[in-house]
Write an enzyme that holds these catalytic residues in place. Sequence first.
Site, PDB file in Angstrom:
ATOM      1  N   GLY A 272      45.848  78.117  79.403  1.00 19.53           N
ATOM      2  CA  GLY A 272      45.046  79.146  80.061  1.00 19.53           C
ATOM      3  C   GLY A 272      44.877  78.905  81.551  1.00 19.53           C
ATOM      4  N   GLY A 273      45.853  78.180  82.149  1.00 18.75           N
ATOM      5  CA  GLY A 273      45.833  78.056  83.604  1.00 18.75           C
ATOM      6  C   GLY A 273      45.151  76.811  84.142  1.00 18.75           C
TER       7      GLY A 273
ATOM      8  CE  LYS B 230      64.132  77.186  88.815  1.00 17.93           C
ATOM      9  NZ  LYS B 230      64.741  76.373  89.866  1.00 17.93           N
ATOM     10  CE1 TYR B 231      54.769  79.790  89.256  1.00 20.17           C
ATOM     11  CE2 TYR B 231      55.946  80.051  91.331  1.00 20.17           C
ATOM     12  CZ  TYR B 231      54.904  80.396  90.499  1.00 20.17           C
ATOM     13  OH  TYR B 231      54.003  81.344  90.888  1.00 20.17           O
TER      14      TYR B 231
ATOM     15  NE  ARG C 196      41.786  82.716  71.990  1.00 15.53           N
ATOM     16  CZ  ARG C 196      42.585  82.142  72.889  1.00 15.53           C
ATOM     17  NH1 ARG C 196      42.964  80.887  72.736  1.00 15.53           N
ATOM     18  NH2 ARG C 196      43.029  82.812  73.936  1.00 15.53           N
TER      19      ARG C 196
HETATM   20  C1  MV4 Z   1      53.945  79.501  83.933  1.00 17.17           C
HETATM   21  C2  MV4 Z   1      54.158  80.393  85.016  1.00 17.17           C
HETATM   22  C3  MV4 Z   1      55.365  80.327  85.657  1.00 17.17           C
HETATM   23  N1  MV4 Z   1      56.301  79.444  85.273  1.00 17.17           N
HETATM   24  N2  MV4 Z   1      54.919  78.647  83.584  1.00 17.17           N
HETATM   25  C4  MV4 Z   1      49.336  80.425  83.327  1.00 17.17           C
HETATM   26  C5  MV4 Z   1      48.464  80.241  82.159  1.00 17.17           C
HETATM   27  C6  MV4 Z   1      49.221  79.511  81.155  1.00 17.17           C
HETATM   28  N3  MV4 Z   1      49.068  80.156  79.889  1.00 17.17           N
HETATM   29  C7  MV4 Z   1      50.637  79.510  81.625  1.00 17.17           C
HETATM   30  N4  MV4 Z   1      50.651  80.144  82.909  1.00 17.17           N
HETATM   31  C8  MV4 Z   1      51.783  80.279  83.613  1.00 17.17           C
HETATM   32  N5  MV4 Z   1      52.811  79.474  83.258  1.00 17.17           N
HETATM   33  C9  MV4 Z   1      56.049  78.619  84.245  1.00 17.17           C
HETATM   34  N6  MV4 Z   1      57.000  77.757  83.888  1.00 17.17           N
HETATM   35  C10 MV4 Z   1      53.133  81.254  85.367  1.00 17.17           C
HETATM   36  C11 MV4 Z   1      51.937  81.192  84.665  1.00 17.17           C
HETATM   37  C12 MV4 Z   1      50.939  82.120  85.084  1.00 17.17           C
HETATM   38  C13 MV4 Z   1      50.493  83.095  84.244  1.00 17.17           C
HETATM   39  C14 MV4 Z   1      50.983  83.212  82.964  1.00 17.17           C
HETATM   40  C15 MV4 Z   1      50.551  84.175  82.130  1.00 17.17           C
HETATM   41  C16 MV4 Z   1      49.594  85.058  82.579  1.00 17.17           C
HETATM   42  C17 MV4 Z   1      49.082  84.965  83.832  1.00 17.17           C
HETATM   43  C18 MV4 Z   1      49.513  83.982  84.679  1.00 17.17           C
HETATM   44  C19 MV4 Z   1      48.991  83.898  85.956  1.00 17.17           C
HETATM   45  C20 MV4 Z   1      49.435  82.933  86.798  1.00 17.17           C
HETATM   46  C21 MV4 Z   1      50.388  82.023  86.351  1.00 17.17           C
END
Ligand code: MV4
Length: 458
Positions: free
Chosen positions: A164-165, A201-202, A292
């Site tokens: 959840g961030g 990886k981002y 959940r």
């Molecule tokens: C990421 C991503 C980009 N690349 N993973 C944010 C919460 C968590 N559940 C995983 N998240 C992210 N993981 C990789 N490899 C970007 C996010 C992300 C995000 C993901 C889903 C919903 C909202 C988000 C907001 C910012 C970053």
Amino acid sequence: MIQKVLIANRGEIAVRIIRACQEMGIATVAVYSTADQEALHVKLADEAVCIGSPLSKDSYLHIENIISAAVLTGADAIHPGFGFLSENAKFSEICNQCDIKFIGPTADMIRAMGDKAKAREMMIKANVPVVPGSEGKIEDVKEAKLTACQIGYPVMLKASAGGGGRGMRIVWEESELEKAFLSASSEAKSAFGDGSMYMEKYVQNPRHIEFQILGDAFGNVIHLGERDCSLQRRHQKVIEEAPSPFITEDLRKRMGEAAIKAAKAVDYENAGTIEFIVDKDGNFYFIEMNTRIQVEHPITEMITGVDLIKEQLKIASGKKLSLTKESIKFNGHAIECRINAENPHKNFRPCAGTVTKLHLPGGRGVRIETGLYQGYKVPPTYDSMLAKVIAYGDTREEAISIMERALGELVIEGLDTNIYFQYQLLNTKAFREGNFDTSYIERNLDAILEQGVGIDAE
Ligand code: MV4
């Protein structure tokens, strides 16, 4: 068969669960903190037990008090709702040790999926696509550098115990890696008591698409389609919709198959959500599994006609899933707007106070989930979500116009709310075109706040 359920939660989700129990002829026990004596869930349940003082750790997170309340009232099951103890493996374990059925997956499942690096490892083994990255945990800076080198920058460091961030860092180049790794790891260590990290990886500006799944004790698993939860602010979802306006029928089919594969691989029981991120080219990757029922479950209910809380109760009482892949029909389009007690013009500062006037919208295609009533005093102690407005129409366009109409009818006085902000967001060109990602709100906040209603829609 379950005869009496204790609802270890508050607010609209407690109300939602009580209603489902009532319709099934199951008795209900509400629990409440001293801040919630006048809350709607307390009034609606057959019985109510005070479990402590306002702070969550002294009431809604206080395992002994909740178990005592269940024993005292003879409840044979506990529904944890979302948040609070819903993903607490220890709580699930203690419930079952006390011969009280935890309405959700087993403690082992919660533990496995709560360890995000472990979950990722299990998905790799099951052939579910994950974001390129580390196989499991990354032990030190040296290993982090090596892995980042292999997958290429930018990378994302994630805390295994996070989700959840929380406990995440984006790293754009090697010179930033050491500092990011050490600070994220020590942050995770103090926040979750576990500093272990993994790497991916981002993926820049992804969409967030999640699949609802149900699994029973006999190994049957079905999915109920996806929800698009890309409209978020600071990891808080703002608007969710089902189906996603972004994904094609082919992508939906492939993601749904991957979601089922994921749930089957871990032998999942009860309701769960498989979270994916999807990049602009339509590549999808598993990121987390939530063990959940989720806030946004009603939009899935609207397009499938399935009552997910009732399904949870049936699964927990050992029934076979009566739903099959073939029997689930997807119809229409549903949108959910979360209504919060907050001021969008003051950095979304949360507020508390008395609801001096309340009018809830109704009519065709409108569903409201809330614990509010006129005169109710919103305590400052908990989550700021006051209500969920769910609009359902034959098409996305119709659902949007029903939502606009419903938000226009909604009156909540005595508190700051984000009702008008929701209106503005609904009227942006990006939302109308279904063209947004997880950073859309943060990138365009000023423009959204200046957006008029109706007039500039196109
Ligand atoms: C990421 C991503 C980009 N690349 N993973 C944010 C919460 C968590 N559940 C995983 N998240 C992210 N993981 C990789 N490899 C970007 C996010 C992300 C995000 C993901 C889903 C919903 C909202 C988000 C907001 C910012 C970053």
